[in-house]
Motif scaffolding. Sequence first.
Motif, PDB file in Angstrom:
ATOM      1  N   ASP A 273      42.906  50.086  44.024  1.00  0.00           N
ATOM      2  CA  ASP A 273      43.978  49.496  43.774  1.00  0.00           C
ATOM      3  C   ASP A 273      44.284  47.725  44.422  1.00  0.00           C
ATOM      4  OD1 ASP A 273      46.844  48.536  44.271  1.00  0.00           O
ATOM      5  OD2 ASP A 273      46.953  49.278  46.346  1.00  0.00           O
ATOM      6  N   GLY A 274      44.475  46.888  43.215  1.00  0.00           N
ATOM      7  CA  GLY A 274      44.472  45.541  43.566  1.00  0.00           C
ATOM      8  C   GLY A 274      43.078  44.684  43.565  1.00  0.00           C
ATOM      9  N   VAL A 275      42.202  45.327  43.192  1.00  0.00           N
ATOM     10  CA  VAL A 275      40.664  44.663  43.205  1.00  0.00           C
ATOM     11  C   VAL A 275      40.345  44.109  41.795  1.00  0.00           C
ATOM     12  CG1 VAL A 275      40.047  46.163  45.072  1.00  0.00           C
ATOM     13  CG2 VAL A 275      39.188  46.872  42.570  1.00  0.00           C
ATOM     14  N   PHE A 276      41.140  44.228  40.683  1.00  0.00           N
ATOM     15  CA  PHE A 276      40.637  43.992  39.497  1.00  0.00           C
ATOM     16  C   PHE A 276      40.515  42.430  39.433  1.00  0.00           C
ATOM     17  CE2 PHE A 276      41.433  42.656  35.219  1.00  0.00           C
ATOM     18  CZ  PHE A 276      40.908  43.614  34.321  1.00  0.00           C
ATOM     19  N   GLY A 277      41.202  41.401  39.978  1.00  0.00           N
ATOM     20  CA  GLY A 277      40.831  39.912  39.791  1.00  0.00           C
ATOM     21  C   GLY A 277      39.627  39.720  40.775  1.00  0.00           C
ATOM     22  N   LYS A 278      39.133  40.421  41.465  1.00  0.00           N
ATOM     23  CA  LYS A 278      37.933  40.333  42.255  1.00  0.00           C
ATOM     24  C   LYS A 278      36.785  40.915  41.599  1.00  0.00           C
ATOM     25  CE  LYS A 278      40.892  40.260  46.666  1.00  0.00           C
ATOM     26  NZ  LYS A 278      40.330  38.655  47.117  1.00  0.00           N
TER      27      LYS A 278
END
Lengths: 410, 610
Positions: B180-185
């Motif tokens: 969850d929520g790590v795509f941009g990283k």
Amino acid sequence: MASPIRILTAVPICDGHDSAINTINLEFIRHGIEVIYLGYHRSVGDIVRAAIQEDVRAIGISSYNGGHVEFFAEVVALLRKRGSDIRVFGGGGGTITHEDAAIMRRKGVDEIFFAGTSLDDMVKFVHQRYGKPRGKRTRAKRSDMELAHKLSEIEDAYASGKKPLTLNARRRMSKAEAKQNQTSNIKHQTSKVIGFTGPGGAGKTTLIDELVLRFLHQNPKGRIAILSHDPSVIGEGALLGDRATMINSQDDRVFMRSMATRGQAGGLSPATHDCLALLARSGFDCVIIETVGTGQEAMPFRKNGIVDLTVLVMNPDYGSRLQLQKIVMLDIADIVVVNKSDLQRARTAHTEIEQRLQQNRRGQRLIDTVAKRHRDPGVDQLFDLISMVGRDRSEPDWHQACQTRGREKS
Amino acid sequence: MSKLGQVIESIEKYNKFVLDQVRRARTDQQFGRDLLGRWNDIKAKTPITRTPTGLPLPRLALPEIDEPGEIARYLFGEGFPGEFPFLNGAYREMYLEPVRGVESFEKNGGRARPVRAGLASGAPAKKLPQAEEPTRLFSGLMLAEDTNERFHYLTQHQRTHRLSTAFDGPTLYGIDSDADGVFGKIGEGGVAIDTVEDMVRLYDGFDLGSPDFSASMTISGPAPIIMAMYIAAAKRRFGPKVVPKLRGTIQADIFKEVQAQNETIFPIEASLRFLTDMVEFTTREMPRWYPISISGYHIGEAGSTPVQQAAYTLSNGFAYAEMFAARGIPVDQFGPRLSFFLDCGLDAEYIALARVSRRIWAIGMRDVFGAGPRGQLLKLHTQTSGRSLIAAEFKNNLTRTAAELILAYMNATNSCHSNSADEPFTTPSEEWIRLAAHGQAILLEESGIFKHTMNMLSGSPGMKAVERAVELAILDEFREIERLGGVLAAVEDRYQRSQIQNAAHRYEQQIYDGTRPLIGLNRYRNGSDDIPEVKLARTPRKKQQLQVDRLAKFKKKNAEKAKRALDKLAAVVERGENCLPALLEAVEVCSLGQITGRLQEVVGRFRPMV
């Protein structure tokens, strides 16, 4: 007087850079803002859930590890999807370029602070942008949001000195709440309410978080609410930081609300009673209330009040044996927990507190825990005990059980 | 008394021993004559080198003393370079022509990512490697194949291949690219590693079993899992016989993470247990591997004072040694496999901080842990201070870094990384990285400061004064940690964390009120910062999606086997056995996040300290 501005601050997932946000939090607090700090390495879901439950005006995100364009955008998108009016701002020193910031603003972020922005400017921004009272709000789409809005109304009413909404808050149950009650696996209208109190640093927050972990595990559909308190002076800011260490309580089945005491002594806020009453009628299986770290004279939970069971959490380092005589809560608490029982002094503490409790002849239970330890057997024992308490506020049947068990031991 | 308490005693005892020797040299004529004879003999035998101008200089500089007491003070109190207690250096000859000990590094995404070349670069003189141009490594970007390509580009003209790997955020926290929520990283600030297949791609084309190859990995929380993936990847390519030949370093410093860097994923005790499993495994199966890099750099960068940095790093090191010894690993097996990483800034303490640290480590390891000569050495990698650099009039940072480099080499560091001047506002650009690397070359190759004579800048009265003051202050910190019940208890009590935060706050305050002058910021400010336009290379979405797709495919393919492997791993950990063998099986079919998640179910998650 209006309520202080409430904002939530956090550092994104996979990011441990918390020194900037720590400094900024302190500056906000110094300038009358109530800051709910969620900590570092936090997911989009955790941040949005917490912001909605806390009903903050805005979320401040401090990102130093890249991926900020996507992360901020996901937070905004999820807030909008949930129908929330909470705003988003943030910064990241030199890691966020002006180009990035432009994209982020287009995606709905209010403001990005760059390296060199003074703390004063940030404080000014928050006051100007989020300081005006909220207007009439549209009906919340989701039950948790509606509950959060109502809690804000109660807090605001107390802050402005208007006649408290006590009766209304107690009596009126929304459709959403009613529906929840129908779907929930409990029949009673009122949740079981457990109060936790004790001196600062005894480990109340960690202990509660460990109990929540066990609750979620044992009740696959159960829901739990936590009302947590931190101290503040009227009209000033506060750091509401319990969430930062409550790793197990960031869950859709946990509704947590952090309150500042706003000048009231004794470990609770003027609005606590009404907020607690509302939570107790909102279909949770269990409501946990945690006071601020309290002193010897504190007696935050009234007898025959809304709290079914009171737990006093102590640290083995309370000073001399005489000090124990002065702690009023030792007479009142149903369960006394000596946390940090791995400390050298714990055995002495156990013996002294045991003797102190025996004077009361109330069958109060004494438990040793090491809350920081994973799967601590003491916490298991506490959890089992709490689970035994009936929801009808009758004399808990474990009193009898404990006494029997106690005899067996000796 | 804990081991740290014994270390404090051992230092005090050793200092008393030195004074006794001084006295004896002055009273016992035979002893005094022997010392003087040895001293004169060494001086006479010291080779002479010639500078480019023809000036003859000794290869080893020694103080001008001819009184037996002072000679005793030198020989016992500090020792020649390469001799106990190693104040002047871990090895006999360092930096002397032909040049070595130079490396350069890149900081990734504003976060310190040391590239550690083999510490063997400080090996005795006869094994001098061929002269190498200062290596310049970019250490981790986007997906495994992108980093691999960069590794090949960077090492194409090099005889020895020393790779250093920086990982992206999700990998550092032991979670998968589909979380969850790590795509941009994904792939930001380092390479994205989810599975053993990524690890195979990462080092593709390199001969992992070659004595000229070493891989360093800057990761702590999930270090055992990542190392298992590395071993598994090596086995896939070269067969099981490659394992004992693997060379490299993995950071794995849990105490430092809890004290300063916040990249811990399991509770402290569980993390330490996994670390010890790893050390037990590598000392037995991979004798050329460095399973931990005891790091003060991040403590320094988080704002500690230099003394705190040295004191916490050393005490962490002794605590690790105590743990490893308690597991039954012989000190002469793990001792030589420990390495250190320190910060070097501009404060006066840095004139002798590493020197004093080396001496304390040597005495403690010898007298408390019974380590032999190789286990007494504090092998040191230094990085210049990132925190000392500022954005305002940033070109001044070249001078700051140059001064720090001189201090680092005065302290006889075994390897060093110099920061780029543009780091306060961006990931370093080619231009400034080159200047930073060349700064070292100018100092070591061009200038005559270090290349002719060992000990060239050692032993000034000022340096001695700093040594004494720093040693006292470090021991004082040790005493406080000991009073709190030792390193682990102090860590859990947030002692080091609070001290670091407090020091950081004071530092900022001093900048604000001007008592800490920063040229161009609070003194001699001319107003124009002249910061160049910043262009950052970001990982394209397409690549990030590719990583997620690959992971999905891997998980689907191995779903059945993964479940069994995770069950087995969980059972092994429950039973308290060394987790490495089960981890090695698990990484074949499980992703990093799957393994982390399952381990967290068994041992719990780290509860942040705030």
